[in-house]
Design a protein around this motif. Structure first.
Motif, PDB file in Angstrom:
ATOM      1  N   ASN A 123      46.577  39.110  43.783  1.00  0.00           N
ATOM      2  CA  ASN A 123      46.858  37.768  43.832  1.00  0.00           C
ATOM      3  C   ASN A 123      47.882  37.248  42.575  1.00  0.00           C
ATOM      4  O   ASN A 123      48.879  36.692  42.935  1.00  0.00           O
ATOM      5  CB  ASN A 123      45.666  36.724  43.634  1.00  0.00           C
ATOM      6  CG  ASN A 123      45.571  35.215  43.803  1.00  0.00           C
ATOM      7  OD1 ASN A 123      46.410  34.890  42.854  1.00  0.00           O
ATOM      8  ND2 ASN A 123      45.100  34.393  44.729  1.00  0.00           N
ATOM      9  N   LEU A 124      47.438  37.784  41.610  1.00  0.00           N
ATOM     10  CA  LEU A 124      48.271  37.108  40.369  1.00  0.00           C
ATOM     11  C   LEU A 124      49.680  38.137  40.410  1.00  0.00           C
ATOM     12  O   LEU A 124      50.831  37.359  39.903  1.00  0.00           O
ATOM     13  CB  LEU A 124      47.592  37.572  39.194  1.00  0.00           C
ATOM     14  CG  LEU A 124      48.318  37.309  37.865  1.00  0.00           C
ATOM     15  CD1 LEU A 124      48.091  35.571  37.775  1.00  0.00           C
ATOM     16  CD2 LEU A 124      47.492  37.683  36.702  1.00  0.00           C
ATOM     17  N   ASP A 140      44.115  30.294  43.435  1.00  0.00           N
ATOM     18  CA  ASP A 140      43.946  31.118  42.324  1.00  0.00           C
ATOM     19  C   ASP A 140      42.615  31.289  42.032  1.00  0.00           C
ATOM     20  O   ASP A 140      41.935  30.728  40.921  1.00  0.00           O
ATOM     21  CB  ASP A 140      44.842  30.383  41.148  1.00  0.00           C
ATOM     22  CG  ASP A 140      44.128  29.029  40.813  1.00  0.00           C
ATOM     23  OD1 ASP A 140      43.513  28.325  41.730  1.00  0.00           O
ATOM     24  OD2 ASP A 140      44.073  28.459  39.534  1.00  0.00           O
ATOM     25  N   GLN A 144      41.736  36.341  40.143  1.00  0.00           N
ATOM     26  CA  GLN A 144      43.027  36.622  40.660  1.00  0.00           C
ATOM     27  C   GLN A 144      43.816  37.714  39.844  1.00  0.00           C
ATOM     28  O   GLN A 144      44.775  38.223  40.450  1.00  0.00           O
ATOM     29  CB  GLN A 144      43.833  35.325  40.192  1.00  0.00           C
ATOM     30  CG  GLN A 144      44.319  35.090  39.092  1.00  0.00           C
ATOM     31  CD  GLN A 144      45.040  33.648  38.915  1.00  0.00           C
ATOM     32  OE1 GLN A 144      44.764  32.784  37.914  1.00  0.00           O
ATOM     33  NE2 GLN A 144      45.996  33.325  39.737  1.00  0.00           N
ATOM     34  N   ASN A 152      41.542  37.530  49.856  1.00  0.00           N
ATOM     35  CA  ASN A 152      41.319  36.184  50.090  1.00  0.00           C
ATOM     36  C   ASN A 152      41.484  35.622  51.513  1.00  0.00           C
ATOM     37  O   ASN A 152      40.981  34.586  51.699  1.00  0.00           O
ATOM     38  CB  ASN A 152      42.498  35.605  49.133  1.00  0.00           C
ATOM     39  CG  ASN A 152      42.671  35.942  47.536  1.00  0.00           C
ATOM     40  OD1 ASN A 152      43.870  35.780  46.956  1.00  0.00           O
ATOM     41  ND2 ASN A 152      41.503  36.424  47.065  1.00  0.00           N
ATOM     42  N   GLY A 159      39.878  28.451  44.319  1.00  0.00           N
ATOM     43  CA  GLY A 159      40.177  28.801  43.098  1.00  0.00           C
ATOM     44  C   GLY A 159      40.338  27.441  42.371  1.00  0.00           C
ATOM     45  O   GLY A 159      40.506  26.374  43.313  1.00  0.00           O
ATOM     46  N   LYS A 330      38.254  31.778  33.539  1.00  0.00           N
ATOM     47  CA  LYS A 330      38.694  32.994  34.535  1.00  0.00           C
ATOM     48  C   LYS A 330      37.917  34.172  34.062  1.00  0.00           C
ATOM     49  O   LYS A 330      37.809  35.124  34.841  1.00  0.00           O
ATOM     50  CB  LYS A 330      40.246  33.342  34.419  1.00  0.00           C
ATOM     51  CG  LYS A 330      40.879  31.980  34.669  1.00  0.00           C
ATOM     52  CD  LYS A 330      41.499  32.332  36.208  1.00  0.00           C
ATOM     53  CE  LYS A 330      42.442  30.856  36.733  1.00  0.00           C
ATOM     54  NZ  LYS A 330      43.034  30.949  37.783  1.00  0.00           N
TER      55      LYS A 330
END
Lengths: 494, 401
Positions: A123-124, A140, A144, A152, A159, A330
């Motif tokens: 994701n990131l 997010d 992530q 996802n 997120g 996070k």
């Protein structure tokens, strides 16, 4: 022949078929290694796979699914294994199709504001690739840094910033999927008046097929961003401050609350964010937009926090300071390892206005079952994450955790909420589906699933409670095509 | 037997996955920190036998410690692997493990034997075609060390002493970067420190990573006593692997803790005094490839980066993906040559992606050898210890050969 012996025979035949085209280094059968795939982010449940395949292309996924189908062996896709509802746990000795090697961002189109990606992209990494073009991938999840976009899509993940930007499903333009019968098709925007197949697929948790490529929507990076941190003498006060912010008409990008135990855990970790240790709760608020909008919103948020007797209020505009404030949030899940070796993260949703009252009831559930309970949640959309810390080696503790989890889910539903905000149903909440769906609704879901996966081999035992229809009869559907599956879906949906 | 340290602190969050170099190559669960911890738990709890797949995953850990900087729960992978390897090491009889143990016990631990060994290795290397030895480091650096004496107080800038500093020579480090040690001595002396250089000898860092914990403890204590004998204010270690090992004592011995407290490196020590502008700044740009044990062990990369920025005219850039190990990792390149080579190739790709900067700075013997070998065919590229560049910038390099 006993079912176990039949499965072993099927597994051996499948293996022979796979070995014809997949190098041995990408087939995992070592029992110890396979057992490492027996769980994901939900360590409350374990089930070892029949085998694990490390796949590298859409063609390989298609071929692997075809092989599984023709040998009657169930299969489960897996990305980084960070899911929190047990979606990637291979029940029925399913084979794990690991897609983490399919990690390429194939194309970013800055004009269309889309990215074409493989499902194993982290994701990131997608967001970073988008940032190079001044764009952003908005969903997010807290994981992530590690979780894959394919996962996802399967779980319709959220997120913190999904409060403003919407969940994963809002960001999917089109998907190329391998259906459970091994056919490959494209799911795109429907013609008017027809059901949107993307909406059906996103969040189907691997039960309706496997995304092998996705075109996702990107959004512009905001002109300015400000992160605000307020600390409170009680969790209830933080919840009430959120209601005040919303009531005043502000629409922040994110509204997050962490309680005292979580603050202590993250402040002891490499993710320390500088949250005040004397607070019972902290509220993180992020404002996005023009400089003027941000000033207005800060004023609203600050007033709301002051009205609830906030202990402190700080703001951060520069990226480094903002990142620091977000770090704690996070890293919160992992930091709970400091409390106990296992963590069960619940995902119930309640109406925002009832947050304070529900949290109080949930706290009492934890106390009654003598469990360490902490809270981190997306306050903006009423998505709670009560966290139960425990030791999975102790069956008695596990029983208490399951009982407490059950009560918490019931409280959320009673308060007018639902089972899951962003983690999916998976294995975890499968048996609670009847709390929010009646028998007829569940039957429709089951028929829909059978229409797409007549052999019942795609991530069996997930999402829908009880029997799995024609799976038990062991009959396989006719070799399908994308069009035929689409017709079957239309029939079910009317 | 007590539980392995830190084994109970993992909740399976997976934030370690993206930083693990072996996972980047293989994407197998057994090849990432979460999977390694799960494997150790499963073996300990009797849920899994120690199967070849699980053991390979545990053996393949570089102990680069990148996961430690990513772990919200603060698990020390170094501690975990050290303990695991120490418990299983004696039972292992495969050729590579035996050879490694012999090398670490008999060769590295004694300076005289190491010198003879390197002499033979150099001879062997010059006789054999290079193609047969693609992973062995270039011979130029592996030479018997020369000067043990500190430099005469040369052109000292100030008469006021900034304190007593003793420099660690080490074992392999002494052979690979003995020149750097002398340059560091010159630099520190130039800026007003009273410098002495320790006797050569191993600090136990390599043994620690291979699970020879008792030997590592013994060696580190020996070094600590030697380093403390001159009652220094600062103990300067410019080899990141040794620095990291001395930073984290293996026992409660007060000597070890005294070393950990006073331990530093040349860039960090120079940062405490404020340097004048260098008369001969490095033209730059310079790419800084921080050694893993500097990033995740001593966590002292900031001082090195600032020093490089101070002495460089052009830009100082960080190597892209700098948290990913170059594959040298102590004795890893001997123990796991294929995987080490793959990691090296990836490191080189990152150097290419980062703009093929001609000057690469890194402060650890293993990393220096690895980068020299990776970039040996690149014209005009220099791989240098940050101390070398600093000495050059202050006009002190030409005095050392």
């Amino acid at each position: 022949m006993t079912p176990i012996r039949r499965r072993r025979r099927d597994d051996r035949r499948l293996l022979r078929a796979l070995e014809r085209w997949l190098p041995p280094s990408r087939i995992i059968r070592d029992p110890g290694e396979c057992a490492l795939y027996d769980t994901d982010g939900l360590t409350l449940h374990r089930a070892p796979p029949g085998g694990v395949l490390l796949l590298e292309s859409a063609d390989e996924v298609e071929e692997a699914v075809r092989c599984c189908v023709s040998h009657g062996v169930p299969f489960v896709p897996r990305g980084a294994g960070t899911g929190l509802s047990g979606g990637a746990i291979p029940l029925d000795h399913a084979w794990v199709l690991d897609l983490s090697r399919m990690d390429r961002v194939l194309e970013i189109d800055p004009l269309e504001r889309t990215a074409r990606i493989e499902p194993g992209v982290v994701n990131l990494d997608l967001d970073r690739a988008a940032a190079a073009q001044g764009l952003r991938y908005a969903p997010d999840p807290s994981s992530q840094r590690a979780c894959t976009v394919g996962g996802n899509i399967a779980e319709n993940s959220g997120g913190p910033h999904c409060f403003r930007h919407g969940m994963t499903t809002r960001h999917i333009e089109s998907l190329e999927v391998v259906l459970p019968d091994g056919t490959r098709t494209i799911l795109a925007a429907p013609s008017p008046g027809r059901a949107d197949p993307r909406g059906l697929f996103v969040g189907s948790e691997g039960t309706l097929g496997i995304a092998v490529e996705a075109t996702v929507a990107l959004v512009a990076r905001p002109e300015a961003v400000r992160t605000q941190l307020a600390s409170f003498p009680s969790l209830a006060a933080a919840c009430r401050a959120v209601s005040r912010v919303i009531a005043a008409g502000a629409r922040p990008a994110a509204l997050e609350i962490l309680d005292r135990l979580t603050i202590k855990a993250v402040e002891a970790s490499v993710f320390r964010a500088g949250y005040p240790l004397d607070a019972e709760a902290v509220l993180l608020v992020e404002a996005e937009g023009s400089a003027e909008e941000i000033e207005q919103e800060t004023a609203v948020v600050q007033a709301a926090c002051e009205a609830e007797a906030a202990l402190a209020f700080e703001t951060a505009d520069d990226p480094v300071a903002r990142e620091r404030l977000w770090r704690g949030r996070k890293g919160a899940f992992g930091a709970m390892g400091r409390v106990a070796r296992d963590l069960y993260v619940l995902d119930g949703v309640v109406p925002r206005t009832r947050l304070a009252e529900v949290i109080e009831r949930i706290t009492k559930v934890g106390e009654r079952h003598d469990l360490v309970l902490s809270n981190v949640f997306h306050a903006g959309d009423g998505n709670l994450h009560p966290n139960l810390s425990f030791d999975a080696r102790d069956p008695e503790q596990c029983a208490r955790v399951l009982a407490a989890g059950d009560e918490i889910l019931r409280i959320c539903v009673e308060a007018g909420g639902t089972l899951s905000g962003e983690h999916g149903i998976g294995l975890e909440k499968r048996d609670h589906m009847h709390l929010v769906f009646d028998a007829g609704e569940l039957a429709t879901q089951e028929r829909l699933r059978a229409a797409v996966d007549p052999a019942g081999l795609a991530n069996p035992g997930k999402v829908i409670p009880g029997g799995r229809g024609c799976v038990e009869a062991g009959h396989r559907g006719p070799p399908g095509s994308g069009e035929r599956t689409a017709r079957r879906i239309e029939e079910v949906l009317g | 037997m007590s539980a392995l340290p830190g084994l109970d602190d993992c909740v399976h969050c997976g934030l370690c996955l993206p930083v693990c170099p072996t996972y980047a190559i293989d994407r197998r669960e057994s090849q990432n920190p979460r999977g390694r911890i799960a494997a150790l738990r499963a073996i300990e709890e009797g849920r899994s036998a120690p199967t070849p797949g699980l053991l390979r995953g545990l053996d393949d850990c570089l102990v680069c410690r990148a996961c430690e900087s990513a772990c919200p729960s603060g698990i020390s992978m170094e501690g975990l692997m050290m303990e695991h390897r120490s418990r299983t090491s004696d039972a292992r009889s495969d050729g590579r493990t035996v050879a490694e143990r012999w090398f670490l016990r008999a060769v590295v631990s004694s300076p005289g034997v190491l010198d003879r060994f390197l002499g033979v290795a150099r001879l062997g290397r010059s006789l054999l075609p290079a193609a047969l030895l693609p992973d062995t480091p270039g011979p130029s650096r592996l030479r018997p060390a020369r000067a043990a004496s500190p430099p005469a107080a040369t052109s000292r800038l100030s008469t006021e002493t900034k304190g007593r500093a003793v420099l660690l020579r080490g074992c392999i480090a002494d052979r690979v970067q003995d020149r750097e040690t002398r340059l560091a001595a010159r630099l520190l002396s130039h800026f007003g420190f009273e410098v002495s250089i320790s006797a050569p000898g191993c600090c136990g860092a390599l043994q620690r990573h291979s699970g020879l914990v008792d030997l590592a403890r013994e060696l580190s204590l020996e070094r600590a006593r030697d380093l403390l004998s001159g009652e220094p204010d600062a103990i300067v270690v410019d080899s990141a692997g040794c620095g990291s090992a001395l930073h984290e004592p293996l026992s409660d011995a007060p000597e070890l803790h005294a070393v950990a407290e006073r331990g530093t490196d040349t860039p960090s020590l120079l940062a405490t005094i404020g340097l004048p502008p260098p008369p001969h700044p490095i033209p730059g740009p310079v790419v800084f490839a921080p050694p893993c044990h500097q990033s995740h062990g001593t966590r002292s990369t900031e001082a090195t980066r600032s020093l490089l920025e101070h002495i460089t005219e052009g830009e100082v850039v960080l190597l892209p993906g700098e948290e990913q190990c170059c594959g040298a990792a102590g004795t890893y390149f001997l123990r796991r040559p294929a995987k080490s080579r793959q990691l090296g190739e990836r490191a080189k790709e990152r150097w290419e992606r980062g703009g093929r900067v001609k000057t690469l700075a890194t402060g650890n013997p293993g990393c220096l050898l690895r980068w020299e070998s990776l970039l040996r065919r690149e014209p005009g590229v220099e791989v240098a210890h940050p101390v070398t560049l600093a000495a050059r910038a202050y006009g002190l390099e030409s005095e050392e050969r």
